[in-house]
Design a protein around this motif. Structure first.
Motif, mmCIF file in Angstrom:
data_model
loop_
_atom_site.group_PDB
_atom_site.id
_atom_site.type_symbol
_atom_site.label_atom_id
_atom_site.label_comp_id
_atom_site.label_asym_id
_atom_site.label_seq_id
_atom_site.Cartn_x
_atom_site.Cartn_y
_atom_site.Cartn_z
ATOM 1 N N ARG A 185 -15.501 -5.206 -7.609
ATOM 2 C CA ARG A 185 -14.067 -5.392 -7.336
ATOM 3 C C ARG A 185 -13.913 -6.223 -6.054
ATOM 4 N N THR A 204 -9.322 2.842 2.374
ATOM 5 C CA THR A 204 -8.912 2.527 1.001
ATOM 6 C C THR A 204 -9.690 3.371 -0.008
ATOM 7 N N GLN A 253 -15.276 -2.770 7.022
ATOM 8 C CA GLN A 253 -15.501 -2.852 5.582
ATOM 9 C C GLN A 253 -16.917 -2.412 5.213
ATOM 10 N N TYR A 285 0.839 -1.211 0.000
ATOM 11 C CA TYR A 285 0.000 0.000 0.000
ATOM 12 C C TYR A 285 0.870 1.256 0.000
ATOM 13 N N TYR A 323 -11.254 -8.531 -3.361
ATOM 14 C CA TYR A 323 -9.845 -8.565 -2.941
ATOM 15 C C TYR A 323 -9.407 -9.898 -2.343
ATOM 16 N N TRP A 330 -7.668 -3.445 9.083
ATOM 17 C CA TRP A 330 -8.206 -2.309 8.345
ATOM 18 C C TRP A 330 -9.473 -1.856 9.056
ATOM 19 N N PRO A 352 -10.662 -7.072 8.341
ATOM 20 C CA PRO A 352 -9.566 -7.916 7.853
ATOM 21 C C PRO A 352 -8.209 -7.290 8.192
ATOM 22 N N ALA A 400 -5.473 -3.252 -4.386
ATOM 23 C CA ALA A 400 -5.856 -1.894 -3.994
ATOM 24 C C ALA A 400 -5.198 -0.828 -4.882
ATOM 25 N N ILE A 453 -7.291 0.237 -7.923
ATOM 26 C CA ILE A 453 -8.717 0.544 -7.754
ATOM 27 C C ILE A 453 -9.167 1.735 -8.612
ATOM 28 N N THR A 496 -14.774 -2.452 0.832
ATOM 29 C CA THR A 496 -13.474 -2.216 1.451
ATOM 30 C C THR A 496 -13.637 -1.143 2.533
ATOM 31 N N SER A 497 -12.524 -0.723 3.109
ATOM 32 C CA SER A 497 -12.576 0.238 4.213
ATOM 33 C C SER A 497 -12.782 1.662 3.702
ATOM 34 N N PHE A 550 -1.890 -8.725 3.060
ATOM 35 C CA PHE A 550 -3.291 -8.824 3.465
ATOM 36 C C PHE A 550 -3.602 -10.304 3.722
HETATM 37 N N1 PCA Z 1 -8.247 -2.266 1.998
HETATM 38 C C1 PCA Z 1 -7.572 -3.275 1.257
HETATM 39 C C2 PCA Z 1 -7.857 -4.530 2.006
HETATM 40 C C3 PCA Z 1 -8.938 -4.230 2.963
HETATM 41 C C4 PCA Z 1 -9.040 -2.778 2.950
HETATM 42 O O1 PCA Z 1 -9.713 -2.110 3.718
HETATM 43 C C5 PCA Z 1 -8.093 -3.399 -0.135
HETATM 44 O O2 PCA Z 1 -9.143 -2.856 -0.457
HETATM 45 O O3 PCA Z 1 -7.461 -4.096 -0.935
#
Ligand code: PCA
Length: 323
Positions: free
Chosen positions: A165, A208, A145, A32, A167, A142, A230, A187, A190, A204-205, A88
């Motif tokens: 999408r 992200t 979600q 990341y 992951y 993270w 996660p 990520a 994205i 996702t979070s 991850f």
């Molecule tokens: N972000 C990463 C993994 C989980 C998250 O919150 C992603 O979207 O790949």
């Protein structure tokens, strides 16, 4: 006097030489971006270990997938191409189903429960990694979600056929059980995936979403499902680990524990601040309605059964320790 000088200079050279041969350099692969809290936390960990090791170990971080991309990091550390890296965990279900326990929907829906689940699963996970030649250092979740979408989602029908999408295997399974069309995308890719129209939704979070400035790609909705937290984990190649003396190994474990504590705190802060950032950027931030909530609960129950079958006795043991 002259002899004394020669003696001193010889001793100095020997010491310097010994120091040079003992000094190790580790490359730390991070998937990341440098601005992400996981990467910032890892950079601080690396700096602290480097400074406190007295020249015995230098850890150089490579954020943003610049050394290895997310999907390559586990193998790279395992084979020693990178001595240390962050990955991850729940993307590694094929390596060990226990690594994806933290992505089972509705198993742990708060930070307290996520910590409990982490503690319950950690011994088996560490054992599994050890058997693959890896030393586990720390793990950080993270933020919760949530569901992102280009269009408003008011029913399960609205989700049907959406290009989604994913992951990991768990998000692929959610898509399948919902009628969405999943594609696995790291990520780092994205923004591109949304801007080209390759995908139109994801889970996702808020972090992200914020890091990828998702609102710039036509994504106007964030639904806070908060069904799982996660984690990323930091792992070390065991051969590299074994080259270190006991004091340096101890230092790393101590700094890893500190990084883990800091990381969990940063995650909790991001869980609030990053959701606000999405709203501040003009996105609609809210909850899914009760029909959708029920749908995801049902999907979660199906996935729980499937995971138990996959994870076997070890999985049953972890769930018993958690409850
Ligand atoms: N972000 C990463 C993994 C989980 C998250 O919150 C992603 O979207 O790949």
């Amino acid at each position: 006097m002259k002899l004394f000088k020669i003696l001193i200079s010889t001793i100095t050279s020997v010491l310097l030489f010994a120091n040079v041969t003992l000094a190790e350099k580790w490359d730390m692969a991070l998937a990341y971006g440098a601005g992400n809290f996981h990467s910032a936390n890892a950079a601080e960990f690396a700096k602290n270990v480097t400074e406190k090791s007295g020249g015995k170990l230098t850890i150089v971080t490579h954020p943003g997938g610049s050394l290895f991309k997310g999907g390559e990091i586990f193998r790279a550390v395992r084979t020693g191409q990178a001595q240390i890296g962050e990955r991850f965990m729940s993307a590694l279900g094929k390596e060990d189903p226990l690594l994806e326990v933290d992505s089972q929907p509705f198993l742990a829906t708060s930070y307290d429960d996520a910590m409990k689940l982490y503690k319950a699963s950690k011994p088996e996970i560490v054992k599994g990694l050890d058997a693959k030649g890896l030393v586990f250092l720390y793990a950080v979740p993270w933020p919760a979600q949530g569901l992102y979408s280009k269009k408003a989602i008011n029913s399960v029908g609205d989700l049907k056929g959406l290009k989604f999408r994913a992951y990991n295997s768990a998000t692929i399974r959610i898509a399948e059980l919902t009628g969405m069309a999943p594609t696995k995308i790291e990520a780092a890719e994205i923004s591109q995936a949304f801007s080209t129209g390759a995908v139109e939704s994801m889970i996702t979070s808020p972090t992200t979403g914020k890091n990828s400035k998702i609102w710039e790609n036509g994504v106007g909705y964030f639904y806070d499902i908060a069904a799982w937290f996660p984690k990323n984990m930091v792992i070390v190649n065991k051969d590299a680990w074994n080259k270190l003396d006991a004091a340096t190994q101890k230092l790393i474990m101590k700094e890893a524990a500190i990084a883990e504590r800091k990381g969990w705190d940063l995650s909790k802060k991001g869980n609030v601040a990053d959701k606000k950032a999405l709203a501040d950027a003009g996105m609609k931030v809210g909850k899914v309605n009760s029909a959708l909530e029920k749908h995801f609960q049902k999907v979660g129950a199906t996935m729980a059964d499937e995971w138990k079958a996959k994870a076997g006795a070890r999985g049953v043991g972890v769930l018993a320790a958690y409850k």
